[in-house]
Design a protein around this motif. Structure first.
Motif, PDB file in Angstrom:
ATOM      1  N   THR B 108       0.825  -1.139  -0.159  1.00 46.60           N
ATOM      2  CA  THR B 108      -0.035   0.003   0.024  1.00 46.60           C
ATOM      3  C   THR B 108       0.785   1.272   0.151  1.00 46.60           C
ATOM      4  O   THR B 108       0.982   1.897   1.015  1.00 46.60           O
ATOM      5  CB  THR B 108      -1.055  -0.015   1.183  1.00 46.60           C
ATOM      6  OG1 THR B 108      -1.621  -1.311   1.233  1.00 46.60           O
ATOM      7  CG2 THR B 108      -2.072   1.071   0.938  1.00 46.60           C
ATOM      8  N   ILE B 109       1.147   1.622  -1.363  1.00 47.62           N
ATOM      9  CA  ILE B 109       2.224   2.819  -1.393  1.00 47.62           C
ATOM     10  C   ILE B 109       1.697   3.528  -2.521  1.00 47.62           C
ATOM     11  O   ILE B 109       0.667   3.182  -3.177  1.00 47.62           O
ATOM     12  CB  ILE B 109       3.616   2.372  -1.770  1.00 47.62           C
ATOM     13  CG1 ILE B 109       3.866   1.578  -3.138  1.00 47.62           C
ATOM     14  CG2 ILE B 109       4.144   1.458  -0.581  1.00 47.62           C
ATOM     15  CD1 ILE B 109       5.335   1.463  -3.570  1.00 47.62           C
ATOM     16  N   PHE B 110       1.943   4.905  -2.734  1.00 44.81           N
ATOM     17  CA  PHE B 110       1.122   5.700  -3.721  1.00 44.81           C
ATOM     18  C   PHE B 110       2.408   6.261  -4.629  1.00 44.81           C
ATOM     19  O   PHE B 110       3.238   7.048  -4.261  1.00 44.81           O
ATOM     20  CB  PHE B 110       0.534   6.837  -2.864  1.00 44.81           C
ATOM     21  CG  PHE B 110      -0.243   6.085  -1.872  1.00 44.81           C
ATOM     22  CD1 PHE B 110       0.000   6.284  -0.643  1.00 44.81           C
ATOM     23  CD2 PHE B 110      -1.510   5.423  -2.250  1.00 44.81           C
ATOM     24  CE1 PHE B 110      -0.898   5.783   0.422  1.00 44.81           C
ATOM     25  CE2 PHE B 110      -2.015   4.809  -1.136  1.00 44.81           C
ATOM     26  CZ  PHE B 110      -1.913   4.998   0.192  1.00 44.81           C
ATOM     27  N   ASP B 111       2.077   5.996  -5.857  1.00 43.26           N
ATOM     28  CA  ASP B 111       3.280   6.249  -6.742  1.00 43.26           C
ATOM     29  C   ASP B 111       2.820   7.277  -7.759  1.00 43.26           C
ATOM     30  O   ASP B 111       3.722   8.274  -8.397  1.00 43.26           O
ATOM     31  CB  ASP B 111       3.733   5.016  -7.817  1.00 43.26           C
ATOM     32  CG  ASP B 111       2.746   4.324  -8.556  1.00 43.26           C
ATOM     33  OD1 ASP B 111       3.207   3.407  -9.226  1.00 43.26           O
ATOM     34  OD2 ASP B 111       1.606   4.536  -8.400  1.00 43.26           O
ATOM     35  N   TRP B 113      -0.118  10.617  -7.989  1.00 41.02           N
ATOM     36  CA  TRP B 113      -1.026  11.296  -7.254  1.00 41.02           C
ATOM     37  C   TRP B 113      -1.855  12.387  -8.203  1.00 41.02           C
ATOM     38  O   TRP B 113      -1.175  12.841  -9.208  1.00 41.02           O
ATOM     39  CB  TRP B 113      -0.554  12.086  -6.179  1.00 41.02           C
ATOM     40  CG  TRP B 113       0.158  11.515  -5.342  1.00 41.02           C
ATOM     41  CD1 TRP B 113       1.292  10.436  -5.551  1.00 41.02           C
ATOM     42  CD2 TRP B 113       0.156  11.316  -3.809  1.00 41.02           C
ATOM     43  NE1 TRP B 113       1.708   9.839  -4.077  1.00 41.02           N
ATOM     44  CE2 TRP B 113       0.926  10.317  -3.312  1.00 41.02           C
ATOM     45  CE3 TRP B 113      -0.816  11.955  -2.777  1.00 41.02           C
ATOM     46  CZ2 TRP B 113       0.772  10.273  -1.666  1.00 41.02           C
ATOM     47  CZ3 TRP B 113      -0.939  11.661  -1.542  1.00 41.02           C
ATOM     48  CH2 TRP B 113       0.142  10.954  -1.037  1.00 41.02           C
TER      49      TRP B 113
END
Lengths: 108, 123
Positions: B108-111, B113
């Motif tokens: 659960t990471i965010f690359d 946005w």
């Protein structure tokens, strides 16, 4: 909830210097740790995941280390574009991820 | 290159519903490997993950406990976008809201946005 604590709140440094930012978890998150960079008016930018793996396109001067509860983001030689706010985030407690409160890296 | 474009009003009255949309290009909301998230940021609460949706043979939804009773995320496959609805808002819901992609890989990471939307709750 796992609490992520970053230190220092503000770090003053000069271009060319080495910067070391810390992130501590209230319980072990293994290596499930991410670092982001955020500049004013922009969304966070992914720098490091899995505690030490640089994201695509991130310069080699950025490095991450640590596991368990103690983590470090190191910027080996500060460039002008590196002055920003840095956040850590854990993703061990999926999907209840949590972020640190941030470290502001400012020009000395 | 993945791009996320947010849209929606910047001002919502107390007790009303906050609605935002995130249009995806360069990927699919129906991806079998990515997940689509909403995150907000405020001086009071910092960065706070709110919700996500993803498709793995069927649609899944996860919500933060802090907003679980008030929040809905919906995918729209016809427009390749997803939306956020937050009901019964109060001034404490004032924040910059972001949509973000959780990439293939199981973390659960965010690359990627969205550009962020400042939503102010005020009468």
């Amino acid at each position: 909830e796992i609490v992520m604590t970053q230190s220092p709140a503000t770090l003053s440094a000069s271009p060319g210097e080495r910067a070391t930012l810390s992130c501590r978890a209230s319980q072990s998150v293994s290596s499930n740790l991410v670092w982001y960079q955020q500049k004013p008016g922009q969304a966070p930018r992914l720098l490091i995941h899995a505690a030490s793996t640089r994201a695509t396109g991130i310069p080699a001067r950025f490095s991450g280390s640590g596991s368990g509860t103690e983590f470090t983001l190191t910027i080996s030689s500060l460039q002008s574009e590196d002055f920003a706010v840095y956040y850590c985030q854990q993703y061990t407690t999926w999907p209840s991820i949590t972020f640190g409160q941030g470290t502001r890296l400012e020009i000395k | 290159q993945v791009q996320l474009q947010q849209s929606g009003p910047g001002l919502v009255k107390p007790s009303q519903t906050l609605s935002l949309t995130c249009a995806i290009s360069g990927d699919s909301v129906s991806s079998n490997t990515a997940a689509w998230n909403w995150i907000r940021q405020s001086p009071l609460r910092g960065l706070e993950w709110l919700a996500r949706t993803y498709y793995r043979s069927r649609w899944y939804y996860d919500y933060a406990e802090s907003v679980k009773s008030r929040i809905t995320v919906n995918p729209d496959t016809s427009k390749n976008q997803f939306s956020l609805q937050l009901n019964s808002v109060t001034p404490e819901d004032t924040a910059v809201y972001y949509c973000a992609r959780d990439p293939p890989g199981g973390s659960t990471i965010f690359d990627y946005w969205g550009q962020g939307t400042l939503v102010t709750v005020s009468s």
